[in-house]
Design an enzyme around this catalytic site. Structure first.
Site, PDB file in Angstrom:
ATOM      1  N   ARG A 121       0.922  -1.196   0.089  1.00  0.00           N
ATOM      2  CA  ARG A 121      -0.025   0.027  -0.102  1.00  0.00           C
ATOM      3  C   ARG A 121       0.784   1.263   0.110  1.00  0.00           C
ATOM      4  NH1 ARG A 121      -4.120  -0.849   4.900  1.00  0.00           N
ATOM      5  NH2 ARG A 121      -4.857   1.131   4.235  1.00  0.00           N
ATOM      6  N   HIS A 122       0.386   2.396  -0.287  1.00  0.00           N
ATOM      7  CA  HIS A 122       1.037   3.620  -0.355  1.00  0.00           C
ATOM      8  C   HIS A 122       1.322   3.819   1.157  1.00  0.00           C
ATOM      9  CE1 HIS A 122      -2.980   5.007   1.425  1.00  0.00           C
ATOM     10  NE2 HIS A 122      -3.394   4.199   0.625  1.00  0.00           N
ATOM     11  N   ASN A 150      -5.892   8.518   5.930  1.00  0.00           N
ATOM     12  CA  ASN A 150      -5.611   7.303   6.733  1.00  0.00           C
ATOM     13  C   ASN A 150      -5.437   7.771   8.267  1.00  0.00           C
ATOM     14  OD1 ASN A 150      -3.512   5.607   4.333  1.00  0.00           O
ATOM     15  ND2 ASN A 150      -5.448   5.240   4.914  1.00  0.00           N
ATOM     16  N   ARG A 154      -1.172   9.810  -3.011  1.00  0.00           N
ATOM     17  CA  ARG A 154      -0.780   8.957  -2.091  1.00  0.00           C
ATOM     18  C   ARG A 154       0.416   7.803  -2.613  1.00  0.00           C
ATOM     19  NH1 ARG A 154      -6.223   8.190  -1.606  1.00  0.00           N
ATOM     20  NH2 ARG A 154      -7.005   6.246  -1.137  1.00  0.00           N
ATOM     21  N   GLU A 168      -7.774   3.080  -5.739  1.00  0.00           N
ATOM     22  CA  GLU A 168      -8.677   2.368  -4.660  1.00  0.00           C
ATOM     23  C   GLU A 168     -10.059   2.229  -4.952  1.00  0.00           C
ATOM     24  OE1 GLU A 168      -8.670   0.195  -2.713  1.00  0.00           O
ATOM     25  OE2 GLU A 168      -8.611   0.999  -0.647  1.00  0.00           O
ATOM     26  N   HIS A 214      -3.518   0.318  -2.966  1.00  0.00           N
ATOM     27  CA  HIS A 214      -4.451   0.383  -1.924  1.00  0.00           C
ATOM     28  C   HIS A 214      -4.887  -0.856  -1.388  1.00  0.00           C
ATOM     29  CE1 HIS A 214      -4.466   4.803  -3.295  1.00  0.00           C
ATOM     30  NE2 HIS A 214      -4.251   4.130  -4.528  1.00  0.00           N
TER      31      HIS A 214
HETATM   32  O1  F6P Z   1      -9.027   2.957   4.813  1.00  0.00           O
HETATM   33  C1  F6P Z   1      -8.097   2.805   3.657  1.00  0.00           C
HETATM   34  C2  F6P Z   1      -8.932   2.170   2.310  1.00  0.00           C
HETATM   35  O2  F6P Z   1      -7.771   2.224   1.576  1.00  0.00           O
HETATM   36  C3  F6P Z   1     -10.070   3.029   2.129  1.00  0.00           C
HETATM   37  O3  F6P Z   1      -9.758   4.135   1.213  1.00  0.00           O
HETATM   38  C4  F6P Z   1     -11.078   2.117   1.276  1.00  0.00           C
HETATM   39  O4  F6P Z   1     -12.188   2.483   1.326  1.00  0.00           O
HETATM   40  C5  F6P Z   1     -10.564   0.934   2.313  1.00  0.00           C
HETATM   41  O5  F6P Z   1      -9.233   1.164   2.751  1.00  0.00           O
HETATM   42  C6  F6P Z   1     -10.969  -0.318   1.918  1.00  0.00           C
HETATM   43  O6  F6P Z   1     -10.861  -1.383   2.639  1.00  0.00           O
HETATM   44  P1  F6P Z   1     -12.499  -1.901   3.444  1.00  0.00           P
HETATM   45  O7  F6P Z   1     -13.003  -2.586   2.198  1.00  0.00           O
HETATM   46  O8  F6P Z   1     -12.084  -2.675   4.523  1.00  0.00           O
HETATM   47  O9  F6P Z   1     -13.380  -0.780   3.632  1.00  0.00           O
END
Ligand code: F6P
Length: 427
Positions: free
Chosen positions: A223-224, A230, A275, A295, A361
């Site tokens: 990941r970044h 975050n 990012r 993402e 991501h």
């Molecule tokens: O929290 C960081 C992130 O990359 C968010 O931008 C994204 O919506 C999420 O993680 C994805 O993870 P999850 O599917 O568990 O919500």
């Protein structure tokens, strides 16, 4: 199945080729790819039927076409596997991969007639190899560790396996045009022949196979570095790296310099988001930004915290909790959608022979990780892909070796609203 094709007929991919040509490797790769895309796919390996019914230690004489008893037993095993495949395709199965040498015209005709009687279309996938060094390498890489040669000294195993190949060579007939649809791949993709391949799914399988190779180079997923969002516990957005995230970008540069010092022989891909691009900046290496690696789009929830979603949109929160894989954010995406848009990335990853580092991501890397490790896709939203950690995946003949390198262990993992274990009814 969610990668909808207008043609919903069932498909059997029938592998053809002498032993040690990479049929099982190709069969498993295709199976993993199609399962990842949402097709219910299964490999029916006749060698496994033999080991189960007759035990593993069959010497080369068993495979001699002049050995009538052996030929009879092998035919029965082949028909058992075929019965199982047809039964499975008659129910929930969508793509059956019939993995055996299928080296004679008579056997293939028999298979095809039976499949077509059951309404299943057949594509023969013939793997041909004129480069004997590739065959030798394959024998050494995969056959010596096969259950057929457990506890057999390596030299004896190689000798027996060569004799087995010679028996098949004596009776081998290549697929001909009057047998129906086929693809023939010679010398690991150096030459390709295609005959009557016209369906949506078969064309897709073909495109995938064309890009496979046997070079076992690592794929690094990270990941970044930590972003401003975050840090604030907010999802989505396109914010800059936090100071801790910038420190990770430098730690990543040191990691690559140490483990992959030759920058020209490593490929760096990022998403198009700030990012991710900023994480690649200190690497001092050429990188390519892909929108396909962006993402998951959280739609109207972009920029919110999981707690805000729970309070302000309880129905959405609950729906995602119930089916995180299929749930699509309003005006955004689901994990299923992410997998669909990652298809060109998978093809490029398969095609590239150099080590590739992917800086992307959480959701996107979960989907890529699921593909390489063969994880059931419904489990993918729960996979652990922490911040500031490099996942090194090294594909090998029948799977993937995994190592994890946490580079800045002091950074807390990104907040995720759901438990890290999937609901109990998942396999
Ligand atoms: O929290 C960081 C992130 O990359 C968010 O931008 C994204 O919506 C999420 O993680 C994805 O993870 P999850 O599917 O568990 O919500």
């Amino acid at each position: 199945m969610y990668d909808k094709s207008p043609d919903r007929s069932k498909l059997a991919l029938v592998m053809v080729g002498l032993p040690a040509r990479g049929k099982s490797y190709t069969a498993r790769k295709v199976s993993r790819y199609l399962s990842w895309l949402g097709y219910t796919t299964k490999v029916f390996n006749v060698g496994e039927y033999r080991r189960q019914k007759l035990g593993a230690r069959m010497q080369h004489e068993f495979f001699d076409p002049k050995n009538e008893e052996g030929a009879w037993a092998r035919r029965l095993l082949a028909m058992d596997a075929l019965d199982d495949m047809c039964h499975w395709l008659g129910n929930a199965g969508e793509v059956g991969i019939y993995d055996a040498t299928n080296s004679t015209r008579t056997r293939r005709l028999e298979l095809k007639e039976r499949c077509e009687r059951e309404g299943v279309s057949v594509l023969f996938v013939e793997i041909h190899c004129s480069d004997l060094s590739l065959v030798e390498a394959n024998v050494k890489a995969t056959k010596l560790t096969s259950p057929d040669y457990r506890d057999v000294p390596p030299q004896e195993a190689v000798r027996d396996f060569r004799a087995r190949i010679a028996h098949y060579e004596a009776a081998y007939e290549s697929v001909r045009e009057d047998e129906g649809s086929f693809v023939r791949i010679t010398d690991a993709g150096r030459r390709l022949e295609i005959h009557r391949v016209d369906g949506y799914l078969t064309s897709r399988v073909l495109f995938y196979i064309m890009n496979l190779h046997l070079t076992h180079r690592p794929i690094l997923l990270t990941r970044h570095g930590e972003s401003v969002y975050n840090r604030g516990g907010l999802i989505g957005g396109d914010t800059d790296l936090s100071p801790a995230g910038q420190a990770y970008a430098h730690a990543l540069a040191d990691f690559l310099d140490k483990h992959f010092p030759d920058s020209k022989s490593t490929v760096i891909w990022t998403s198009s988001m700030r990012r991710a691009v900023q994480t690649a900046n200190p690497l001092g290496r050429t990188s390519m930004a892909w929108r396909a690696l962006d993402e998951i789009d959280a739609g109207i929830c972009d920029g919110m915290s999981y707690e805000q979603i729970r309070v302000q949109m309880p129905d959405e929160y609950e729906a995602r909790k119930q089916d995180k894989f299929r749930y699509r954010y309003p005006r955004g995406e689901s994990y299923q959608d992410v997998i669909q848009r990652l298809q060109p990335v998978i093809i490029e990853l398969e095609r590239t022979r150099k080590p590739v580092a992917v800086i992307a991501h959480q959701a996107v890397l979960r989907a890529l990780y699921a593909y390489f490790t063969g994880t059931e896709v419904a489990r993918c939203p729960y996979l652990s892909v922490p911040l500031h950690t490099v996942l090194k995946l090294t594909p090998h003949a029948y799977g993937c070796h995994e190592e994890r390198f946490p580079l800045s262990p002091n950074i807390p993992p990104a907040h995720t609203q759901l438990p890290s274990t999937p609901p109990g009814d998942l396999p």
